[in-house]
Design an enzyme around this catalytic site. Structure first.
Site, mmCIF file in Angstrom:
data_model
loop_
_atom_site.group_PDB
_atom_site.id
_atom_site.type_symbol
_atom_site.label_atom_id
_atom_site.label_comp_id
_atom_site.label_asym_id
_atom_site.label_seq_id
_atom_site.Cartn_x
_atom_site.Cartn_y
_atom_site.Cartn_z
ATOM 1 N N GLY A 134 49.116 32.981 36.178
ATOM 2 C CA GLY A 134 47.760 32.203 35.599
ATOM 3 C C GLY A 134 47.442 33.434 34.246
ATOM 4 O O GLY A 134 48.208 34.152 34.361
ATOM 5 N N GLY A 136 45.089 34.941 33.600
ATOM 6 C CA GLY A 136 43.968 36.860 33.873
ATOM 7 C C GLY A 136 44.583 38.251 33.367
ATOM 8 O O GLY A 136 45.669 37.833 33.242
ATOM 9 N N TYR A 139 49.970 41.726 29.578
ATOM 10 C CA TYR A 139 49.907 41.289 28.143
ATOM 11 C C TYR A 139 51.617 40.744 28.405
ATOM 12 O O TYR A 139 52.243 40.302 29.564
ATOM 13 C CB TYR A 139 50.405 43.900 28.160
ATOM 14 C CG TYR A 139 51.643 43.348 29.342
ATOM 15 C CD1 TYR A 139 53.296 42.857 28.587
ATOM 16 C CD2 TYR A 139 51.581 43.373 30.739
ATOM 17 C CE1 TYR A 139 54.628 43.729 29.317
ATOM 18 C CE2 TYR A 139 52.523 44.003 31.802
ATOM 19 C CZ TYR A 139 53.659 43.838 30.947
ATOM 20 O OH TYR A 139 55.143 43.915 31.757
ATOM 21 N N TYR A 423 49.110 50.304 35.669
ATOM 22 C CA TYR A 423 48.837 49.143 35.689
ATOM 23 C C TYR A 423 47.795 48.090 36.733
ATOM 24 O O TYR A 423 48.329 47.891 38.245
ATOM 25 C CB TYR A 423 49.569 47.971 35.218
ATOM 26 C CG TYR A 423 49.338 46.614 34.475
ATOM 27 C CD1 TYR A 423 48.558 46.618 33.587
ATOM 28 C CD2 TYR A 423 50.282 45.835 34.045
ATOM 29 C CE1 TYR A 423 47.453 45.260 33.671
ATOM 30 C CE2 TYR A 423 50.062 44.916 34.344
ATOM 31 C CZ TYR A 423 48.643 44.461 33.860
ATOM 32 O OH TYR A 423 48.182 43.441 32.414
ATOM 33 N N TYR A 426 49.483 45.627 38.054
ATOM 34 C CA TYR A 426 51.120 45.497 39.511
ATOM 35 C C TYR A 426 50.552 46.286 40.640
ATOM 36 O O TYR A 426 50.937 47.608 40.553
ATOM 37 C CB TYR A 426 51.947 46.703 38.609
ATOM 38 C CG TYR A 426 52.896 46.016 37.468
ATOM 39 C CD1 TYR A 426 52.876 44.608 37.026
ATOM 40 C CD2 TYR A 426 53.195 46.753 35.974
ATOM 41 C CE1 TYR A 426 54.205 43.612 36.884
ATOM 42 C CE2 TYR A 426 53.704 45.542 34.631
ATOM 43 C CZ TYR A 426 53.756 44.604 35.121
ATOM 44 O OH TYR A 426 54.563 43.867 33.889
HETATM 45 C C1 LIG Z 1 57.596 37.869 38.326
HETATM 46 C C2 LIG Z 1 56.023 38.472 37.461
HETATM 47 C C3 LIG Z 1 56.124 38.576 36.398
HETATM 48 C C4 LIG Z 1 54.710 38.990 35.663
HETATM 49 N N1 LIG Z 1 54.658 39.403 34.450
HETATM 50 C C5 LIG Z 1 53.786 40.176 33.714
HETATM 51 C C6 LIG Z 1 53.182 40.348 32.620
HETATM 52 O O1 LIG Z 1 54.221 39.487 31.511
HETATM 53 N N2 LIG Z 1 52.605 40.387 31.861
HETATM 54 C C7 LIG Z 1 50.665 40.775 32.628
HETATM 55 O O2 LIG Z 1 50.809 41.353 32.050
HETATM 56 N N3 LIG Z 1 51.592 40.640 33.810
HETATM 57 C C8 LIG Z 1 52.309 40.490 34.800
HETATM 58 N N4 LIG Z 1 52.929 40.008 35.833
HETATM 59 C C9 LIG Z 1 51.732 40.763 36.803
HETATM 60 C C10 LIG Z 1 50.367 39.748 36.869
HETATM 61 O O3 LIG Z 1 49.463 39.658 35.873
HETATM 62 C C11 LIG Z 1 49.925 39.847 37.563
HETATM 63 O O4 LIG Z 1 50.435 39.212 39.294
HETATM 64 C C12 LIG Z 1 48.077 39.061 38.112
HETATM 65 O O5 LIG Z 1 47.982 39.266 39.513
HETATM 66 C C13 LIG Z 1 48.438 37.732 37.660
HETATM 67 O O6 LIG Z 1 47.589 36.758 38.081
HETATM 68 P P1 LIG Z 1 47.471 35.426 37.815
HETATM 69 O O7 LIG Z 1 46.386 34.929 37.108
HETATM 70 O O8 LIG Z 1 48.568 34.973 38.741
HETATM 71 O O9 LIG Z 1 46.201 35.494 39.387
HETATM 72 P P2 LIG Z 1 46.212 35.743 41.706
HETATM 73 O O10 LIG Z 1 47.694 36.684 41.540
HETATM 74 O O11 LIG Z 1 46.374 34.769 41.765
HETATM 75 O O12 LIG Z 1 45.891 36.336 41.413
HETATM 76 C C14 LIG Z 1 45.100 38.129 40.942
HETATM 77 C C15 LIG Z 1 43.806 38.280 41.784
HETATM 78 O O13 LIG Z 1 42.247 38.262 41.195
HETATM 79 C C16 LIG Z 1 42.278 37.271 41.509
HETATM 80 N N5 LIG Z 1 42.071 36.469 41.553
HETATM 81 C C17 LIG Z 1 42.226 34.974 40.864
HETATM 82 N N6 LIG Z 1 42.588 33.492 39.608
HETATM 83 C C18 LIG Z 1 41.000 33.795 40.282
HETATM 84 C C19 LIG Z 1 39.338 33.611 39.109
HETATM 85 N N7 LIG Z 1 40.215 31.786 38.471
HETATM 86 N N8 LIG Z 1 38.582 34.035 39.591
HETATM 87 C C20 LIG Z 1 38.566 35.053 40.108
HETATM 88 N N9 LIG Z 1 39.158 36.425 40.779
HETATM 89 C C21 LIG Z 1 41.158 35.379 40.096
HETATM 90 C C22 LIG Z 1 42.904 36.686 42.819
HETATM 91 O O14 LIG Z 1 42.168 36.548 44.185
HETATM 92 C C23 LIG Z 1 43.554 38.178 42.813
HETATM 93 O O15 LIG Z 1 42.529 39.233 43.423
HETATM 94 C C24 LIG Z 1 53.603 39.751 36.960
HETATM 95 C C25 LIG Z 1 53.722 39.310 37.955
HETATM 96 C C26 LIG Z 1 54.502 38.969 38.510
HETATM 97 C C27 LIG Z 1 55.083 38.488 39.936
#
Ligand SMILES: Cc1cc2nc3c(=O)[nH]c(=O)nc-3n(C[C@H](O)[C@H](O)[C@H](O)COP(=O)(O)OP(=O)(O)OC[C@H]3O[C@@H](n4cnc5c(N)ncnc54)[C@H](O)[C@@H]3O)c2cc1C
Length: 484
Positions: A134, A136, A139, A423, A426
């Site tokens: 998503g 949110g 970096y 972070y 993570y």
């Molecule tokens: C394969 C992989 C690669 C990654 N690469 C990066 C990267 O390049 N850069 C980086 O910064 N991070 C990276 N991450 C970490 C990533 O930032 C986190 O996994 C983050 O949680 C992903 O955010 P998301 O928006 O997909 O939310 P989710 O993982 O679905 O949710 C994270 C949290 O936010 C809450 N949430 C979700 N949507 C909302 C909403 N609309 N309103 C309020 N709360 C909400 C959820 O309840 C949960 O508590 C990576 C992770 C993975 C698994």
């Protein structure tokens, strides 16, 4: 409970809800429930039978249904673990003339990049590398030039605990500050982000150069620590550290360090820069590939550069789904060569370890620690992400979890201290968790201070004001002061 929740949703919605294609639970449609749950899980570890699963998943077709969900969950006093999956709310409205875009929170970052590139090849957004995630926080390759995604958010729309939809003006600056990096799931449900688009040149250059221990990896990595945080901020130069079979002695393993880069400019300018600032890497024209920024997104995600960019619309991970454990550290002092050699000994003991060293500096150092909840700014040389992956689920899990914890302990003397920063994205549950029957400030301080440093207290204040009864909560959510 399921039936009364559905009834309540119907009662509070002016737009009808097609429940058969938007409401999933193990009781009413178990196979559809499982498939929707599995489709968004990035880490197979969370699908293991021993891990608690949501009691139901709702995929609201309209934003008014998100609002109704909050109202009904409160009205019915639902204490269940439920997932509101925003996959159907994924509109992206790009306004090039205004250098901005409104994005619905269900869009993936890959879709956002694609929709921007569809309208302009010289605009972008500085968010994550992994395109199936998503929007949110996050970096990515533009962080040294423009900061984080959260640093480039102009407005938002959130459903608060009272079921109201608030924009920046209505929510006020404290809440608007908290939602830009204060961790998801603590303050309300974001429906929309308004993001600031940033300029990128029509040509960018990418490269990957790999060195093994036998090829002088340790000395080079030591040098990189001095160079990377201070080099031209148009260059994103991270190091992926893994293990492979040694080419010198096929019965031995070696450590590989891959310098993986995106430069905002052409290859000649990059080569001149590298000659001046990091000649030790020995970058040549042969390794440089000129492309567009949107294609560089594919490159960094590990896809062939000629992959059609439409793949970004699929919202699927580009890497295979595996079991993994991740942790993070921030480094403020160069790790000596002798220590690196000691680390390799333990690194080589694991089957598939990965470390990603992501250099900071540039814009990351110019944004103050309190400007957003993300505090890891000036003085940070680089961030380390540790990951180890495995495929046989619970069978070898204990061994891999032990290894990563041991390696993390070994890293202690070389990384940030007081606090040992981490972070928030993570999310590392080894750092502590809220208990299932409530939150406590002192307990949450354990991980909150690592994630947010001095900003943790301000987050707690905002939480206490906007959600005093702790409606939005999870393992590491921000606690309100008054909840027990
Ligand atoms: C394969 C992989 C690669 C990654 N690469 C990066 C990267 O390049 N850069 C980086 O910064 N991070 C990276 N991450 C970490 C990533 O930032 C986190 O996994 C983050 O949680 C992903 O955010 P998301 O928006 O997909 O939310 P989710 O993982 O679905 O949710 C994270 C949290 O936010 C809450 N949430 C979700 N949507 C909302 C909403 N609309 N309103 C309020 N709360 C909400 C959820 O309840 C949960 O508590 C990576 C992770 C993975 C698994």
């Amino acid at each position: 409970m399921e039936e009364s929740f559905k009834l309540c949703l119907t009662h509070h919605s002016t737009i009808p809800i097609p429940f058969s294609s938007s409401f999933y639970s193990p009781n009413s449609n178990s196979s559809a429930f499982t498939s929707i749950l599995e489709s968004t899980a990035q880490n197979q570890r969370y699908l293991l039978p021993s891990v608690p699963k949501p009691e139901f998943i709702f995929t609201p077709p309209h934003e008014s249904h998100v609002r109704a969900s909050v109202t009904c969950a409160k009205e019915l006093g639902i204490e269940a673990f439920m997932v509101l999956d925003l996959r159907k709310l994924r509109e992206v409205k790009v306004e090039i003339a205004d250098n901005s875009a409104w994005i619905q929170a269900g869009a993936t970052i890959g879709e956002v990049y694609y929709r921007i590139a569809e309208k302009s090849s010289v605009h972008a957004f500085p968010a994550g590398l992994c395109t199936s995630l998503g929007v949110g926080g996050a970096y990515g390759t533009l962080m040294r030039k423009y900061g984080l995604g959260a640093d480039n958010v102009m407005d938002a729309k959130i459903v608060d605990v009272n079921g109201r939809i608030l924009d920046r003006a209505a929510m006020g600056e404290d809440l608007f500050w908290a939602i830009r990096g204060g961790g998801g799931g603590s303050f309300g449900i974001i429906l929309w982000w308004k993001i600031k688009l940033v300029p990128v040149p029509p040509i960018v250059t990418v490269f990957t150069v790999t060195k093994t221990l036998e090829q002088g990896a340790t000395k080079l990595l030591h040098r990189w620590q001095h160079v990377a945080p201070n080099i031209d901020e148009n260059l994103f130069l991270r190091v992926l550290i893994q293990i492979a079979n040694s080419t010198v002695n096929s019965r031995q393993k070696t450590v590989t360090t891959s310098y993986n880069a995106v430069f905002l400019g052409d290859s000649q300018t990059l080569l001149n820069l590298m000659k001046r600032s990091f000649p030790e890497l020995g970058l040549t024209e042969r390794e440089c590939l000129e492309t567009s920024w949107i294609k560089s997104v594919l490159y960094v995600a590990g896809l062939p550069i000629d992959t059609p960019t439409q793949i970004l619309l699929q919202g699927k991970p580009t890497t295979p789904k595996v079991y993994f454990k991740a942790k993070s550290d921030f480094v403020r002092q160069v790790i000596p060569k002798k220590a690196l050699n000691k680390l390799w000994e333990v690194f080589l003991q694991e089957d598939e370890p990965v470390m990603i060293w992501n250099s900071y500096g540039g814009m990351m150092s110019r944004i103050s620690e309190s400007s957003t909840p993300f505090p890891h700014r000036k003085g940070t040389l680089y961030m380390i992400q540790y990951v180890n992956v495995w495929v046989d689920g619970e069978k070898s899990m204990a061994k891999h979890m032990d290894w990563i914890r041991k390696f993390y302990e070994l890293m202690g003397p070389y990384v940030s201290k007081f606090p040992r920063e981490a972070y928030v994205n993570y999310k590392d549950l080894d750092l502590g968790m809220n208990s299932s029957n409530g939150t406590s400030y002192l307990r949450a301080y354990g991980w909150g201070y690592k994630y947010f440093k001095g900003n943790f207290n301000r987050l707690v204040k905002v939480k206490s004001k906007v959600d005093p009864h702790n409606f939005f909560r999870h393992e590491q959510s921000i606690p309100p002061i008054i909840a027990s």
